[in-house]
Motif scaffolding. Structure first.
Motif: not given
Length: 312
Positions: A133-162
Motif C-alpha cells: 500500500g503506502t508502505g510494504s511488508n509481509a507476515v506469516a503464521v504457522e503452528d502459532g508462530g509469527f514471522f515477518k519481513s519488512g516493516g522498516w518504514g520508508h527511510l529504510f524499507g517499504d520496497e515494492g510499495s506505493g
C-alpha cells in the motif's frame, strides 16, 4: 448484546467496525476516517482519531458504551511492544471519557498481523500475507508462530510499495530532465498529476509538503492507470521482484520447503494493479513459494478475532 470493535488503522485511512461477539466475520456497522499511524500523526492524534470514530459509531449504530467489551486495533506503525503500550495507554484514557467500561479489553497489534488473521479462512492455521500500500511488508503464521519481513518504514524499507513506486517515478523524471535517461511518458504522467509544468517545480512542491510520504505514494495511482506502457511496467516489475523477496524471506525463516502454503495479497497497489497481481502470482507459483488465495475477511475482522482469542 456484546460487541467487539475491530480497528484497521493505516497511514491514510482508519476503519472501525462493530462486530457482535457471535459473528466476527461480517458487519455493516463500519465507519472510515483519517489515518492513525502513530509514526505519521503521533500517538495522541492516532488515539484521538480512533476514539472519535468509535464514539461516532456508537451513536450512529445505537450501541451503548457498556456493551462494547473489547477493542482490537491493528495499527500501522505499532508493530513493537513499546509502540503498542504507548497507544493503549492513550486509548484507555479516551475510552473512559466515552463512558466505556474500565474493564474494557484493549489490544493493539501491527496492522499486518490483524490483516493476516482476517485473510485466513476458518479452516486455515497457516498462511502468508504480503501488503503493498503506502508502505510494504509481509507476515506469516504457522503452528502459532509469527514471522515477518519488512516493516522498516520508508527511510529504510517499504520496497515494492506505493511510496517506492512513486519515488522511482520521480527519480526517472529528474533523470530525464538532466538527460541521464531516455525520454519516456513518465514525466508527463507525474507532472500532470501534480499540476506542474516543469520538473524544476518538483523541489518546491515536495519540500513544502506536510506529508511527503503520502503524496509520493499517491503517485503510484496515475502510474498504474498507465500500466500498459513498457516504461511503467519496468517500474512495477521492480516492485514485484522486491515483494517476492519478502515471501522468500518468510520461507527461509519458517524453514518451509513445500509450495502449498496459502499466500494472500493486500493493499491498494495490489488491489488496483492487474499487472502486479498477475506478475506476483506467476512468480510465487512458478518458484514454488505458495498458492495465491482470496482473502476471507477484512483486517478489522482479524483484529476483532485476535482480541477474542486473547480472552475478553
Amino acid at each position: 448484546m456484546d460487541y467487539i470493535v475491530g480497528v484497521d488503522g493505516g497511514g491514510t485511512k482508519t476503519e472501525v467496525a462493530f462486530y457482535r461477539r457471535d459473528s466476527l466475520h461480517e458487519t455493516d456497522d463500519v465507519l472510515f476516517g483519517p489515518g492513525s499511524n502513530p509514526r505519521a500523526s503521533g500517538y495522541d492524534m492516532s488515539a484521538e482519531r480512533i476514539a472519535a470514530l468509535i464514539e461516532e459509531g456508537m451513536k450512529k449504530f445505537h450501541i451503548p458504551p457498556d456493551s462494547v467489551t473489547a477493542v482490537g486495533a491493528g495499527i500501522a506503525g505499532a508493530g513493537r511492544f513499546q509502540e503498542q503500550e504507548e497507544l493503549t495507554t492513550r486509548l484507555r484514557s479516551l475510552f473512559l471519557k466515552l463512558n466505556m467500561s474500565e474493564n474494557l479489553k484493549i489490544d493493539v497489534f501491527s496492522d499486518s498481523k490483524a490483516a493476516l488473521q482476517g485473510a485466513l479462512h476458518p479452516d486455515m492455521t497457516s498462511g502468508m500475507l504480503i501488503i503493498s500500500g503506502t508502505g510494504s511488508n509481509a507476515v506469516a503464521v504457522e503452528d502459532g508462530g509469527f514471522f515477518k519481513s519488512g516493516g522498516w518504514g520508508h527511510l529504510f524499507g517499504d520496497e515494492g510499495s506505493g511510496f517506492d513506486i512513486g519515488k522511482k517515478a520521480l527519480r526517472r523524471t529528474t533523470k530525464e530532465r538532466d538527460g541521464r535517461a531516455a525520454p519516456s511518458s513518465i514525466p508527463g504522467i507525474i507532472l500532470r498529476e501534480l499540476g506542474l509544468m516543469h520538473a524544476e517545480q518538483l523541489i518546491g512542491h515536495f519540500y513544502q509538503s506536510e506529508d511527503q510520504k503520502k503524496e509520493i505514494a499517491a503517485l503510484a495511482r496515475p502510474l498504474i492507470e498507465h500500466e500498459h506502457l513498457p516504461e511503467v511496467q519496468a517500474i512495477l516489475e521492480e516492485a514485484v521482484q522486491e515483494l517476492v523477496l519478502h515471501i522468500e524471506s518468510l520461507h527461509y525463516k519458517m524453514r518451509r520447503e513445500d509450495g502449498e502454503l496459502p499466500v494472500f495479497t493486500a493493499g491498494a497497489i495490489f488491489n488496483n494493479s492487474s499487472f502486479m497481481q498477475e506478475a506476483f502470482g506467476n512468480y510465487i507459483e512458478t518458484r514454488g513459494l505458495g498458492v495465491i488465495r482470496q482473502i476471507y475477511s477484512s483486517p478489522s475482522s482479524g483484529a476483532a478475532k485476535l482480541t477474542e482469542r486473547r480472552g475478553c
